[in-house]
Scaffold this active site. Sequence first.
Site, PDB file in Angstrom:
ATOM      1  N   GLU A 242       0.891  -1.174   0.000  1.00 36.87           N
ATOM      2  CA  GLU A 242       0.000   0.000   0.000  1.00 36.87           C
ATOM      3  C   GLU A 242       0.917   1.209   0.000  1.00 36.87           C
ATOM      4  OE1 GLU A 242      -1.387   3.146   1.393  1.00 36.87           O
ATOM      5  OE2 GLU A 242      -2.393   2.173   3.079  1.00 36.87           O
ATOM      6  N   CYS A 276      -2.391   8.261   3.797  1.00 34.29           N
ATOM      7  CA  CYS A 276      -2.158   7.872   2.405  1.00 34.29           C
ATOM      8  C   CYS A 276      -3.384   8.128   1.544  1.00 34.29           C
ATOM      9  CB  CYS A 276      -1.767   6.394   2.338  1.00 34.29           C
ATOM     10  SG  CYS A 276      -0.208   5.999   3.157  1.00 34.29           S
TER      11      CYS A 276
END
Length: 468
Positions: A242, A276
């Site tokens: 990720e 993020c």
Amino acid sequence: MSRYNELLQAITVREGGREVHDPATGELIGRVPVQSAADVDAAIDRARAAQPAWAALSDEERVGHLNRIADAIEANAEALAELLSREQGKPLNGPNARFEVSACAAWTRVPAATPLPVEVVIDDGETYAEMHYRPLGVVGAITPWNWPMMIAIWQIIPALRMGNAVVQKPSEYTTLSGLALAHVVNTVLPDGVLNVVAGGGDLGSRIVESDLVEKIMFTGSTRTGKKIIEASSGSIKRLTLELGGNDAGIVLDDVDPEAIAEDLFWGAFINTGQTCAALKRLYVADAIYDSVVSALAEVAARMPMGNGLDEENVLGPLQNDMQFEIVDRLVASAKASGARVVLGGDPDRDAVGYFYPTTLIADIDPHNDLVVEEQFGPALPIVRYTDLDEAVRLANELDAGLGASVWSSDRERARELAARIQAGTVWINSHGTINPFVPFGGAKQSGYGLEFGVAGLKSVAQPQIIQG
């Protein structure tokens, strides 16, 4: 002695090691060990020794351990939240430290409760085949500094549920948070099932390069993710990555600006922008542009920023000097280009702590550095568009593709637009609202592999077909 002090005493060293300071005040919190490659190898050996007995437990027995882990997290919730606030900087209140610790418990209970039955692939009278999911062995978990406890749980708990042992390397910026969470988890687990090593990026590299680790889960920058792909190729490790995001949001011309302003704010500024899958570039239709900017500025101006232990604050400092400098450079680039500073943009460089003011930048060129680079902080560029196709093109032209959002009063119109956006998740009228039941992962250079739900459990297991 308070539970916070007991926890801190259990995970810190009195002499040597590395000092950890509060990013809001500069205060010394404690010292953490700095371990070596030999310590990583020993941790991997412990994990490999413990894994067969852990895998031999029934699924019901492992689930019981996971639920007791959730109980232990909840019993230590306030101490964990205080330590997280002191080290990472995020306030106790709002969608911050207490929220993160609560999420740790939730993201432990949901994988524990998620059924993963044997799948009958074919049963046509002639052929019978079943799909089973077996443990991989040892999973390496390399976790970031922005959500250091919650993301650790995302990686550790599914791996444990599927019968793996884990070696975790917390970020060197938030080592205390990683050690504290692991200490609580290990009050429940058998010895050796979860192992934590404390140190710099070289320790993460050692985990990735080890032939004795079958899977790597990593959350962090795309640059580091590429290095992990290269370093893991020798043993063909399974990877879940990720990576960096630069999430776009597109606001259509049919919304009520005041109705969406607070959701827009939290989509962009949760964890002071250090997320993020936060909203990092906002494209707004010309017809309502000024109204959206005004409504968003009104919300942002009333959100208090300061020391995370102050119960009134909902925004905190940036976690480290490196990130402060990145945000400062990108905002300076926007200002130099002639973009309009609606709010913030002028940090007090003499103040204690890495505080960067909540910043909104309007009338900005869509190719300015602040738009095309991930700022990872409390600064949001707002781009005006007159052509929706052009807005979609701008949203899609970057290499990042973690998340995106569409804002509209017409759900079908929003869904049609969402299908045109290149991102792992596209939210409608919200941004970053993850759910432990819903798979999550990136597109393009924002990584690959899925977390959460059944897909997340399968990602930390070896599929095996039994036919006959």
